[in-house]
Structure formats: C-alpha cells, structure tokens
Design a protein around this motif. Structure first.
Motif, PDB file in Angstrom:
ATOM      1  N   THR A 172     -10.688  -4.839  -7.568  1.00  0.00           N
ATOM      2  CA  THR A 172     -10.271  -4.019  -5.888  1.00  0.00           C
ATOM      3  C   THR A 172     -11.566  -4.173  -5.369  1.00  0.00           C
ATOM      4  OG1 THR A 172      -9.802  -2.743  -8.337  1.00  0.00           O
ATOM      5  CG2 THR A 172     -10.611  -1.297  -6.428  1.00  0.00           C
TER       6      THR A 172
ATOM      7  N   HIS B  17     -11.750  -2.595  -0.677  1.00  0.00           N
ATOM      8  CA  HIS B  17     -11.882  -1.869   0.018  1.00  0.00           C
ATOM      9  C   HIS B  17     -11.064  -1.595   0.674  1.00  0.00           C
ATOM     10  CE1 HIS B  17     -16.292  -0.220  -1.281  1.00  0.00           C
ATOM     11  NE2 HIS B  17     -16.328  -1.775  -1.705  1.00  0.00           N
ATOM     12  N   ASP B  18      -9.944   0.215   1.490  1.00  0.00           N
ATOM     13  CA  ASP B  18      -9.093   0.070   2.588  1.00  0.00           C
ATOM     14  C   ASP B  18      -9.114   0.029   3.466  1.00  0.00           C
ATOM     15  OD1 ASP B  18      -6.960   0.217   3.994  1.00  0.00           O
ATOM     16  OD2 ASP B  18      -6.570   1.841   2.749  1.00  0.00           O
ATOM     17  N   THR B  19      -9.616  -1.347   4.417  1.00  0.00           N
ATOM     18  CA  THR B  19     -10.278  -1.712   5.626  1.00  0.00           C
ATOM     19  C   THR B  19      -9.188  -1.500   7.457  1.00  0.00           C
ATOM     20  OG1 THR B  19      -9.214  -3.695   5.674  1.00  0.00           O
ATOM     21  CG2 THR B  19     -11.766  -3.448   4.971  1.00  0.00           C
TER      22      THR B  19
ATOM     23  N   GLN C 146       0.924  -1.299  -0.244  1.00  0.00           N
ATOM     24  CA  GLN C 146      -0.013   0.101  -0.211  1.00  0.00           C
ATOM     25  C   GLN C 146       1.107   1.294   0.109  1.00  0.00           C
ATOM     26  OE1 GLN C 146      -2.136  -1.512   3.402  1.00  0.00           O
ATOM     27  NE2 GLN C 146      -3.852  -1.283   1.849  1.00  0.00           N
TER      28      GLN C 146
ATOM     29  N   ALA D 208      -2.228  -3.901  -2.790  1.00  0.00           N
ATOM     30  CA  ALA D 208      -2.281  -3.305  -3.615  1.00  0.00           C
ATOM     31  C   ALA D 208      -0.994  -3.007  -4.121  1.00  0.00           C
ATOM     32  CB  ALA D 208      -1.969  -1.567  -2.504  1.00  0.00           C
TER      33      ALA D 208
ATOM     34  N   ASN E 210      -8.348  -5.329   0.211  1.00  0.00           N
ATOM     35  CA  ASN E 210      -8.342  -5.988   1.614  1.00  0.00           C
ATOM     36  C   ASN E 210      -8.953  -7.404   1.801  1.00  0.00           C
ATOM     37  OD1 ASN E 210      -5.647  -4.251   0.781  1.00  0.00           O
ATOM     38  ND2 ASN E 210      -6.093  -2.654   1.795  1.00  0.00           N
TER      39      ASN E 210
ATOM     40  N   GLN F 297      -7.020  -1.359  -4.522  1.00  0.00           N
ATOM     41  CA  GLN F 297      -6.120  -2.391  -3.872  1.00  0.00           C
ATOM     42  C   GLN F 297      -7.483  -3.203  -2.924  1.00  0.00           C
ATOM     43  OE1 GLN F 297      -4.831   0.188  -0.570  1.00  0.00           O
ATOM     44  NE2 GLN F 297      -6.566   0.837   0.099  1.00  0.00           N
TER      45      GLN F 297
ATOM     46  N   ARG G  72       0.346   5.531   6.158  1.00  0.00           N
ATOM     47  CA  ARG G  72       1.092   5.106   4.864  1.00  0.00           C
ATOM     48  C   ARG G  72       1.753   6.530   3.890  1.00  0.00           C
ATOM     49  NH1 ARG G  72      -2.862   1.112   5.023  1.00  0.00           N
ATOM     50  NH2 ARG G  72      -4.243   2.343   3.433  1.00  0.00           N
TER      51      ARG G  72
ATOM     52  N   LYS H 148      -3.813   4.425   7.555  1.00  0.00           N
ATOM     53  CA  LYS H 148      -3.954   5.115   6.224  1.00  0.00           C
ATOM     54  C   LYS H 148      -2.965   6.780   6.146  1.00  0.00           C
ATOM     55  CE  LYS H 148      -8.066   4.109   4.928  1.00  0.00           C
ATOM     56  NZ  LYS H 148      -9.680   4.459   4.864  1.00  0.00           N
TER      57      LYS H 148
END
Length: 153
Positions: free
Chosen positions: A121, A123-125, A47, A88, A70, A68, A134, A131
C-alpha cells in the motif's frame, strides 16, 4: 462470541460475479476516457473496479476497503516479474481481493492473504477531479449492478 473471518471460498464467488459484471462495463469506461479498448479490458480500471468491488463486498456484509500503491519508484503497488506497478485492490477481513490482476498477465481474480508481499500500500497520487470521476463511475456501476440483480430476483 467472535465471528470467524471470511474464507477465500466465501469471497471468490462474489469477486467472480463482480468481475463478470464489470467486463460489460469496462468498454464504456475506456470510451469515456477516450481510450481504445485494451487487451485485457481490465487495463487502467483497477482503482474504479476496486471502488465498485469494495461496495459490493460491503453490501454482502463484509468490511472491505480499497488499497493502492501508485508510485512504483517507492516500491508500492503490485510486484510482478521483478518490478513494481501502480495498482489498486480491495482488502477484506484479512484478504487481498484483486479482480484486475490479469492486466499483469496473472489470473483475472486473485485472492491472497493480506500479508502477501506482492502488494504494498502507498498513496493515491491522482488529482481530486480524477478521484471524484472514479467514484462517480463506480457508484453508477454499482447502481446498475444492484438494479440488474433486483430484476433477476
């Protein structure tokens, strides 16, 4: 007049340069997270690496975004050897550009058509704090990359 989308051959040198740079950054990212150095070093970096690569590609004039998935239980992420993995990558004008695929035993740089079924694709969990961390690491890497390139010019 329309502009043709980039070819795989136009993206590969940029992806290769970004990957080489990150190979020197990844050990620090692992240390910051209190993790031992994995083999390959790209494990757990997809990511943040994708955030960095998208910024590099945008600096080269391409429309690039992080994608991404996840949640492997929802058949999203990266499909390899019969199973889904959280992962990702970057989408760039009709292409998937993945500079951390070697964590799955694949080549370190993979550039495939956007409709490649191995990538899905989701979701970013992650928590918002993860986040932000990163993004902070990717931004710092980009500034270092930019200053390194400026020094070489």
């Amino acid at each position: 007049m329309s502009i043709a989308p980039p070819s795989n051959g136009e993206l590969a040198p940029i992806a290769t340069e970004a990957r080489r740079f990150l190979e020197g950054v990844w050990p620090e990212w692992h240390r910051l997270r209190g993790r031992p150095l994995p083999d390959p070093l790209s494990i757990g970096t997809c990511q943040t690496s994708s955030l960095f690569l998208a910024t590099v590609l945008r600096e080269h004039g391409f429309n690039a975004n992080v994608a991404q998935g996840n949640d492997p239980s929802k058949y999203e992420g990266y499909f390899h050897d019969g199973r889904w993995y959280g992962h990702a990558w970057v989408t760039c004008e009709g292409w998937i550009v993945d500079i951390s695929a070697d964590q799955f035993g694949c080549p370190p740089i993979s550039i495939k058509p956007l409709d490649d079924p191995s990538y899905r694709t989701g979701h970013d969990t992650a928590y918002e704090s993860a986040k932000r961390q990163r993004q902070t690491l990717a931004n710092a890497a980009f500034e270092s990359w930019r200053s390194t390139r400026s020094a070489l010019s």
